[in-house]
Enzyme design. Structure first.
Site, PDB file in Angstrom:
ATOM      1  N   HIS A   1      23.810  -8.984 -18.317  1.00  0.00           N
ATOM      2  CA  HIS A   1      23.972  -9.983 -17.267  1.00  0.00           C
ATOM      3  C   HIS A   1      23.660 -11.363 -17.837  1.00  0.00           C
ATOM      4  CE1 HIS A   1      23.528 -12.099 -13.451  1.00  0.00           C
ATOM      5  NE2 HIS A   1      22.420 -12.613 -13.951  1.00  0.00           N
TER       6      HIS A   1
ATOM      7  N   TYR B   1      22.211  -8.774  -6.470  1.00  0.00           N
ATOM      8  CA  TYR B   1      23.664  -9.015  -6.436  1.00  0.00           C
ATOM      9  C   TYR B   1      24.175  -9.313  -5.020  1.00  0.00           C
ATOM     10  CZ  TYR B   1      24.311  -7.725 -11.343  1.00  0.00           C
ATOM     11  OH  TYR B   1      24.289  -7.695 -12.719  1.00  0.00           O
TER      12      TYR B   1
ATOM     13  N   GLU C   1      16.950 -16.006 -10.238  1.00  0.00           N
ATOM     14  CA  GLU C   1      17.022 -14.692 -10.882  1.00  0.00           C
ATOM     15  C   GLU C   1      15.775 -14.399 -11.718  1.00  0.00           C
ATOM     16  OE1 GLU C   1      21.919 -14.580 -11.127  1.00  0.00           O
ATOM     17  OE2 GLU C   1      20.748 -14.673 -12.978  1.00  0.00           O
TER      18      GLU C   1
ATOM     19  N   ASN D   1      29.116  -3.507 -18.459  1.00  0.00           N
ATOM     20  CA  ASN D   1      29.408  -4.536 -19.456  1.00  0.00           C
ATOM     21  C   ASN D   1      28.176  -5.050 -20.210  1.00  0.00           C
ATOM     22  OD1 ASN D   1      28.396  -5.915 -17.326  1.00  0.00           O
ATOM     23  ND2 ASN D   1      30.105  -7.313 -17.063  1.00  0.00           N
TER      24      ASN D   1
ATOM     25  N   LYS E   1      21.731  -4.249 -19.481  1.00  0.00           N
ATOM     26  CA  LYS E   1      22.054  -3.348 -18.374  1.00  0.00           C
ATOM     27  C   LYS E   1      21.871  -1.875 -18.786  1.00  0.00           C
ATOM     28  CE  LYS E   1      25.215  -6.522 -15.975  1.00  0.00           C
ATOM     29  NZ  LYS E   1      26.585  -6.691 -15.407  1.00  0.00           N
TER      30      LYS E   1
HETATM   31  P1  ADP Z   1      29.373 -11.894 -14.654  1.00  0.00           P
HETATM   32  O1  ADP Z   1      28.370 -10.778 -14.879  1.00  0.00           O
HETATM   33  O2  ADP Z   1      30.209 -12.128 -15.891  1.00  0.00           O
HETATM   34  O3  ADP Z   1      28.737 -13.149 -14.132  1.00  0.00           O
HETATM   35  P2  ADP Z   1      30.364 -11.438 -11.956  1.00  0.00           P
HETATM   36  O4  ADP Z   1      29.220 -12.290 -11.494  1.00  0.00           O
HETATM   37  O5  ADP Z   1      31.724 -11.781 -11.491  1.00  0.00           O
HETATM   38  O6  ADP Z   1      30.409 -11.370 -13.560  1.00  0.00           O
HETATM   39  O7  ADP Z   1      30.093  -9.930 -11.535  1.00  0.00           O
HETATM   40  C1  ADP Z   1      28.804  -9.367 -11.612  1.00  0.00           C
HETATM   41  C2  ADP Z   1      28.902  -7.989 -12.215  1.00  0.00           C
HETATM   42  O8  ADP Z   1      29.637  -7.140 -11.329  1.00  0.00           O
HETATM   43  C3  ADP Z   1      29.681  -7.890 -13.542  1.00  0.00           C
HETATM   44  O9  ADP Z   1      28.902  -8.239 -14.668  1.00  0.00           O
HETATM   45  C4  ADP Z   1      30.107  -6.442 -13.555  1.00  0.00           C
HETATM   46  O10 ADP Z   1      29.021  -5.569 -13.926  1.00  0.00           O
HETATM   47  C5  ADP Z   1      30.417  -6.213 -12.081  1.00  0.00           C
HETATM   48  N1  ADP Z   1      31.853  -6.463 -11.799  1.00  0.00           N
HETATM   49  C6  ADP Z   1      32.455  -7.668 -11.675  1.00  0.00           C
HETATM   50  N2  ADP Z   1      33.759  -7.555 -11.395  1.00  0.00           N
HETATM   51  C7  ADP Z   1      34.000  -6.223 -11.328  1.00  0.00           C
HETATM   52  C8  ADP Z   1      35.148  -5.429 -11.054  1.00  0.00           C
HETATM   53  N3  ADP Z   1      36.342  -5.997 -10.786  1.00  0.00           N
HETATM   54  N4  ADP Z   1      35.016  -4.079 -11.068  1.00  0.00           N
HETATM   55  C9  ADP Z   1      33.819  -3.494 -11.310  1.00  0.00           C
HETATM   56  N5  ADP Z   1      32.686  -4.187 -11.572  1.00  0.00           N
HETATM   57  C10 ADP Z   1      32.762  -5.523 -11.580  1.00  0.00           C
HETATM   58 MG    MG Z   2      27.830 -13.560 -12.337  1.00  0.00          MG
END
Ligand code: ADP
Ligand code: MG
Length: 143
Positions: free
Chosen positions: A116, A50, A127, A113, A10
Protein backbone atom coordinates in the site's frame (compact mmCIF):
# COMPACT_ATOMS: atom_id res chain seq x y z
CA UNK A 1 2.74 15.63 8.66
CA UNK A 2 4.50 16.37 5.37
CA UNK A 3 7.44 14.23 4.21
CA UNK A 4 5.73 11.16 5.68
CA UNK A 5 3.90 8.31 4.02
CA UNK A 6 2.43 4.97 5.04
CA UNK A 7 3.58 1.73 3.47
CA UNK A 8 1.82 -1.54 4.20
CA UNK A 9 3.51 -4.74 3.13
CA UNK A 10 0.31 -6.60 2.30
CA UNK A 11 -0.55 -10.21 3.29
CA UNK A 12 0.42 -11.69 -0.11
CA UNK A 13 3.98 -10.35 0.18
CA UNK A 14 4.33 -11.31 3.85
CA UNK A 15 3.14 -14.85 3.01
CA UNK A 16 5.70 -15.11 0.21
CA UNK A 17 8.47 -14.02 2.62
CA UNK A 18 9.18 -10.89 0.57
CA UNK A 19 9.16 -8.38 3.46
CA UNK A 20 12.95 -8.16 3.67
CA UNK A 21 13.44 -7.57 -0.06
CA UNK A 22 10.69 -4.93 -0.12
CA UNK A 23 12.09 -3.08 2.91
CA UNK A 24 15.54 -3.12 1.27
CA UNK A 25 14.12 -1.50 -1.90
CA UNK A 26 12.43 1.16 0.23
CA UNK A 27 15.47 2.01 2.37
CA UNK A 28 17.82 1.94 -0.64
CA UNK A 29 15.53 4.56 -2.21
CA UNK A 30 16.31 6.86 0.72
CA UNK A 31 13.28 6.38 2.98
CA UNK A 32 13.76 6.25 6.75
CA UNK A 33 11.66 3.85 8.82
CA UNK A 34 9.96 5.82 11.60
CA UNK A 35 7.64 3.10 12.93
CA UNK A 36 6.89 -0.49 11.96
CA UNK A 37 4.88 -3.47 13.26
CA UNK A 38 3.39 -6.76 12.06
CA UNK A 39 -0.36 -7.09 12.63
CA UNK A 40 -3.28 -9.28 11.60
CA UNK A 41 -6.05 -6.81 10.76
CA UNK A 42 -9.62 -7.31 11.97
CA UNK A 43 -12.53 -6.75 9.57
CA UNK A 44 -13.24 -3.49 11.40
CA UNK A 45 -9.68 -2.22 11.07
CA UNK A 46 -9.27 -3.16 7.39
CA UNK A 47 -12.79 -1.96 6.57
CA UNK A 48 -12.14 1.36 8.27
CA UNK A 49 -8.76 1.82 6.63
CA UNK A 50 -10.32 1.38 3.16
CA UNK A 51 -13.58 3.20 4.03
CA UNK A 52 -13.06 5.53 1.04
CA UNK A 53 -13.53 2.48 -1.26
CA UNK A 54 -16.61 1.09 0.48
CA UNK A 55 -18.90 1.63 -2.50
CA UNK A 56 -16.47 0.11 -5.00
CA UNK A 57 -17.19 -3.40 -6.35
CA UNK A 58 -13.86 -4.73 -5.04
CA UNK A 59 -14.30 -3.50 -1.42
CA UNK A 60 -15.41 -6.84 0.05
CA UNK A 61 -12.63 -8.72 -1.74
CA UNK A 62 -10.12 -6.09 -0.57
CA UNK A 63 -11.12 -6.42 3.11
CA UNK A 64 -11.05 -10.22 2.85
CA UNK A 65 -7.57 -10.09 1.33
CA UNK A 66 -6.21 -7.56 3.85
CA UNK A 67 -7.43 -9.74 6.74
CA UNK A 68 -6.19 -13.02 5.24
CA UNK A 69 -2.86 -12.94 7.07
CA UNK A 70 -0.47 -10.60 8.83
CA UNK A 71 0.63 -7.38 7.18
CA UNK A 72 3.40 -4.91 8.03
CA UNK A 73 2.49 -1.21 8.26
CA UNK A 74 5.55 1.06 8.10
CA UNK A 75 5.62 4.82 8.64
CA UNK A 76 8.22 6.26 6.27
CA UNK A 77 9.95 9.62 6.07
CA UNK A 78 11.68 11.28 3.14
CA UNK A 79 11.52 14.59 1.33
CA UNK A 80 8.55 14.38 -1.09
CA UNK A 81 7.62 11.05 0.57
CA UNK A 82 4.13 10.50 -0.88
CA UNK A 83 5.04 11.03 -4.54
CA UNK A 84 8.48 9.40 -4.35
CA UNK A 85 7.10 6.30 -2.62
CA UNK A 86 4.26 5.94 -5.15
CA UNK A 87 6.84 6.16 -7.94
CA UNK A 88 8.88 3.46 -6.20
CA UNK A 89 5.93 1.04 -5.89
CA UNK A 90 4.43 1.61 -9.35
CA UNK A 91 0.88 1.37 -10.68
CA UNK A 92 -1.90 -0.38 -8.74
CA UNK A 93 -2.00 -3.14 -11.37
CA UNK A 94 1.44 -4.81 -11.60
CA UNK A 95 0.78 -5.47 -15.29
CA UNK A 96 0.84 -1.69 -15.77
CA UNK A 97 3.65 -0.95 -13.30
CA UNK A 98 7.01 0.31 -14.59
CA UNK A 99 10.02 -2.01 -14.71
CA UNK A 100 11.90 -2.20 -11.43
CA UNK A 101 9.01 -0.98 -9.26
CA UNK A 102 8.01 -2.94 -6.16
CA UNK A 103 4.67 -3.99 -7.63
CA UNK A 104 6.24 -5.00 -10.96
CA UNK A 105 8.80 -7.12 -9.11
CA UNK A 106 6.68 -8.62 -6.35
CA UNK A 107 2.91 -8.27 -6.97
CA UNK A 108 0.51 -10.96 -8.20
CA UNK A 109 -2.31 -8.89 -9.66
CA UNK A 110 -4.36 -5.71 -9.23
CA UNK A 111 -5.92 -7.01 -6.01
CA UNK A 112 -2.97 -8.76 -4.36
CA UNK A 113 -0.45 -6.09 -5.17
CA UNK A 114 2.20 -6.47 -2.43
CA UNK A 115 2.15 -2.96 -0.95
CA UNK A 116 0.00 0.00 0.00
CA UNK A 117 1.02 3.64 -0.41
CA UNK A 118 -0.69 6.82 0.80
CA UNK A 119 -2.01 9.10 -1.95
CA UNK A 120 -1.63 12.52 -0.23
CA UNK A 121 0.04 14.16 2.78
CA UNK A 122 -3.37 14.46 4.42
CA UNK A 123 -4.17 10.77 4.00
CA UNK A 124 -0.63 9.79 5.06
CA UNK A 125 -1.24 11.46 8.44
CA UNK A 126 -4.63 9.74 8.83
CA UNK A 127 -3.24 6.35 7.77
CA UNK A 128 -0.16 6.54 10.03
CA UNK A 129 -2.49 7.35 12.95
CA UNK A 130 -4.61 4.30 12.03
CA UNK A 131 -1.72 1.98 12.95
CA UNK A 132 0.53 3.84 15.36
CA UNK A 133 -0.41 5.34 18.70
CA UNK A 134 0.54 8.86 19.66
CA UNK A 135 3.01 7.37 22.16
CA UNK A 136 4.69 5.17 19.54
CA UNK A 137 4.96 8.08 17.15
CA UNK A 138 6.26 10.53 19.76
CA UNK A 139 8.96 8.06 20.77
CA UNK A 140 9.95 7.22 17.21
CA UNK A 141 9.70 10.72 15.80
CA UNK A 142 11.78 12.23 18.60
CA UNK A 143 14.99 12.62 16.54
P1 ADP B 1 -3.57 2.11 -4.74
O1 ADP B 1 -3.30 1.03 -3.71
O2 ADP B 1 -2.59 2.03 -5.88
O3 ADP B 1 -3.65 3.48 -4.13
P2 ADP B 1 -6.47 2.18 -4.95
O4 ADP B 1 -6.44 3.18 -3.83
O5 ADP B 1 -7.22 2.54 -6.18
O6 ADP B 1 -4.98 1.77 -5.40
O7 ADP B 1 -7.08 0.82 -4.42
C1 ADP B 1 -6.77 0.32 -3.13
C2 ADP B 1 -6.49 -1.15 -3.23
O8 ADP B 1 -7.68 -1.84 -3.61
C3 ADP B 1 -5.46 -1.58 -4.30
O9 ADP B 1 -4.12 -1.43 -3.88
C4 ADP B 1 -5.84 -3.02 -4.55
O10 ADP B 1 -5.36 -3.89 -3.51
C5 ADP B 1 -7.36 -2.94 -4.45
N1 ADP B 1 -7.97 -2.72 -5.79
C6 ADP B 1 -8.02 -1.56 -6.47
N2 ADP B 1 -8.66 -1.68 -7.64
C7 ADP B 1 -9.04 -2.98 -7.70
C8 ADP B 1 -9.76 -3.76 -8.64
N3 ADP B 1 -10.23 -3.22 -9.79
N4 ADP B 1 -9.97 -5.07 -8.37
C9 ADP B 1 -9.53 -5.63 -7.22
N5 ADP B 1 -8.84 -4.94 -6.27
C10 ADP B 1 -8.60 -3.65 -6.50
MG1 MG C 1 -5.02 4.32 -2.85
Amino acid sequence: MTNKTLCIIKPDAVKKNLAGQIITKITEAGFKIKAMKMVRLSNESAGGFYEVHKNRPFYEELVKFMTSGPCIPIALEKENAVADYRALIGATDPAEAAEGTVRKLFAENKSENAVHGSDSDENAAIEIAHFFSRKELLENYAD
